[in-house]
Write an enzyme that holds these catalytic residues in place. Sequence first.
Site, PDB file in Angstrom:
ATOM      1  N   PRO A  98      -6.029  36.834  -6.782  1.00  0.00           N
ATOM      2  CA  PRO A  98      -5.318  38.017  -6.809  1.00  0.00           C
ATOM      3  C   PRO A  98      -4.497  38.237  -5.750  1.00  0.00           C
ATOM      4  O   PRO A  98      -4.702  37.793  -4.540  1.00  0.00           O
ATOM      5  CB  PRO A  98      -6.320  38.819  -6.987  1.00  0.00           C
ATOM      6  N   GLY A 100      -2.784  40.372  -2.563  1.00  0.00           N
ATOM      7  CA  GLY A 100      -3.085  41.833  -1.784  1.00  0.00           C
ATOM      8  C   GLY A 100      -4.741  41.944  -1.651  1.00  0.00           C
ATOM      9  O   GLY A 100      -5.219  43.077  -1.646  1.00  0.00           O
ATOM     10  N   ALA A 101      -5.226  40.577  -1.842  1.00  0.00           N
ATOM     11  CA  ALA A 101      -6.677  40.935  -1.551  1.00  0.00           C
ATOM     12  C   ALA A 101      -7.430  40.196  -0.728  1.00  0.00           C
ATOM     13  O   ALA A 101      -8.634  40.254  -0.383  1.00  0.00           O
ATOM     14  CB  ALA A 101      -7.289  40.233  -2.976  1.00  0.00           C
ATOM     15  N   GLY A 102      -6.594  39.706   0.208  1.00  0.00           N
ATOM     16  CA  GLY A 102      -7.097  39.035   1.740  1.00  0.00           C
ATOM     17  C   GLY A 102      -7.262  37.814   1.293  1.00  0.00           C
ATOM     18  O   GLY A 102      -8.040  37.079   2.140  1.00  0.00           O
ATOM     19  N   LEU A 103      -6.849  37.212   0.267  1.00  0.00           N
ATOM     20  CA  LEU A 103      -7.088  35.702  -0.080  1.00  0.00           C
ATOM     21  C   LEU A 103      -5.814  34.831   0.127  1.00  0.00           C
ATOM     22  O   LEU A 103      -5.926  33.643  -0.055  1.00  0.00           O
ATOM     23  CB  LEU A 103      -7.751  35.355  -1.406  1.00  0.00           C
ATOM     24  N   SER A 106       0.013  35.045  -0.793  1.00  0.00           N
ATOM     25  CA  SER A 106       1.417  34.607  -0.476  1.00  0.00           C
ATOM     26  C   SER A 106       1.481  33.306   0.254  1.00  0.00           C
ATOM     27  O   SER A 106       2.488  32.512   0.110  1.00  0.00           O
ATOM     28  CB  SER A 106       2.063  35.744   0.234  1.00  0.00           C
ATOM     29  N   ALA A 108      -0.629  31.129  -0.025  1.00  0.00           N
ATOM     30  CA  ALA A 108      -0.804  29.687  -1.144  1.00  0.00           C
ATOM     31  C   ALA A 108       0.461  29.505  -1.909  1.00  0.00           C
ATOM     32  O   ALA A 108       0.898  28.276  -2.068  1.00  0.00           O
ATOM     33  CB  ALA A 108      -1.917  30.171  -1.884  1.00  0.00           C
ATOM     34  N   ASP A 149      -3.120  32.204   7.669  1.00  0.00           N
ATOM     35  CA  ASP A 149      -3.046  31.926   6.206  1.00  0.00           C
ATOM     36  C   ASP A 149      -2.107  30.818   5.832  1.00  0.00           C
ATOM     37  O   ASP A 149      -2.691  29.680   5.237  1.00  0.00           O
ATOM     38  CB  ASP A 149      -2.207  33.075   5.555  1.00  0.00           C
TER      39      ASP A 149
HETATM   40  O1  PMV Z   1      -5.134  39.760   4.427  1.00  0.00           O
HETATM   41  P1  PMV Z   1      -4.892  38.318   4.725  1.00  0.00           P
HETATM   42  O2  PMV Z   1      -5.304  37.447   3.711  1.00  0.00           O
HETATM   43  O3  PMV Z   1      -3.233  38.329   4.944  1.00  0.00           O
HETATM   44  O4  PMV Z   1      -5.597  37.958   5.837  1.00  0.00           O
HETATM   45  C1  PMV Z   1      -5.029  38.801   7.170  1.00  0.00           C
HETATM   46  C2  PMV Z   1      -5.689  38.381   8.365  1.00  0.00           C
HETATM   47  C3  PMV Z   1      -5.370  39.017   9.527  1.00  0.00           C
HETATM   48  O5  PMV Z   1      -6.121  38.659  10.733  1.00  0.00           O
HETATM   49  C4  PMV Z   1      -5.829  40.650   9.509  1.00  0.00           C
HETATM   50  C5  PMV Z   1      -4.011  38.962   9.878  1.00  0.00           C
HETATM   51  C6  PMV Z   1      -3.424  37.796  10.361  1.00  0.00           C
HETATM   52  O6  PMV Z   1      -2.100  37.594  10.348  1.00  0.00           O
HETATM   53  O7  PMV Z   1      -4.040  36.773  10.779  1.00  0.00           O
END
Ligand code: PMV
Length: 310
Positions: A98, A100-103, A106, A108, A149
Amino acid sequence: MSAAGAGHGKVILLGEHVVVYGHPALAAGLAQGAHAQVEAARATSFQVEPWGVDISLDTEQDDPDRELLRRALRALLAGWPQATRAQPLRIRAEVAIPAGAGLGGSAALGVAVARAVDRFFDTQHADQAIADAVFPWEKVFHGNPSGVDNTLAAFGGVALFQKGQPLQMGRMRRSLKLVVGHSGEAASTKTTVANVARQRERDPEKVEQIFEAVASLVRNAALAVEDGRLEHLGELMDLNQQLLGSLMLSTPRLEELCAAARNAGAYGAKLTGGGGGGCMIALVDEERGDPVLRALEDQGSQAFLTEVGP
Ligand code: PMV
């Protein structure tokens, strides 16, 4: 002729946000991620499923998200000038996590595209060079990303990441099992990163103390991962979650899901990534995986079990 490439999704086990300020984070590549395929074409186009995106590199987009994607692709292809001058490409990609889920969806996607383009032109970039080529793409989406990421999307595995330093891959005895649960709340990493920056401007001493505390949890967690000490790692994750809460990065919904996971037997649970919504992770093992997964689903969370590791 065509060429293909893939990129990993990622979870941050501990250390999100502090990593933006040069502290270490412990992160892991997911088996799930993105795939891309490229072939020669008359003009460069970019299709992304299941997002229903089909754009041309040369046509400005009305939709802001699509325009962002176009600009990101332009930034990425700057690493392969032959792609914009001599040989336009048709790029087709699929994202299996998904957005915008912190995974790291983008990143990947960026890594999958970069790998496919690299193979198409036979430029033979190593993992680090691929990660570097995707950094300008990540900047378009995230403003001031740490680079964790795109690096994990290229390397996979479990690793200690610190800005500007070579990635330190974890030496693990066994893989880690995690349940990832979506809060159902949309989250913007760009916004939460900016919020933390504002808090740091207002009260640098307090925020720096929190950062230091998280950094020491991260270093201990890296050792716990190496030794396979799940109970200790879980405790460190819980402590990290408390500190993230003190930076106002958690939400009642994320707290509810973390509590449900812990009650169902998880070793520890915390938000992962930017926070303010998005996903949480729970550390489990063979036996605890299914009960924790069920507990999150009972809370209405879209959750999945995953394994990260050597
Ligand atoms: O939300 P994501 O998966 O892009 O993770 C962000 C992680 C942060 O530490 C909040 C920001 C970053 O650029 O490291």
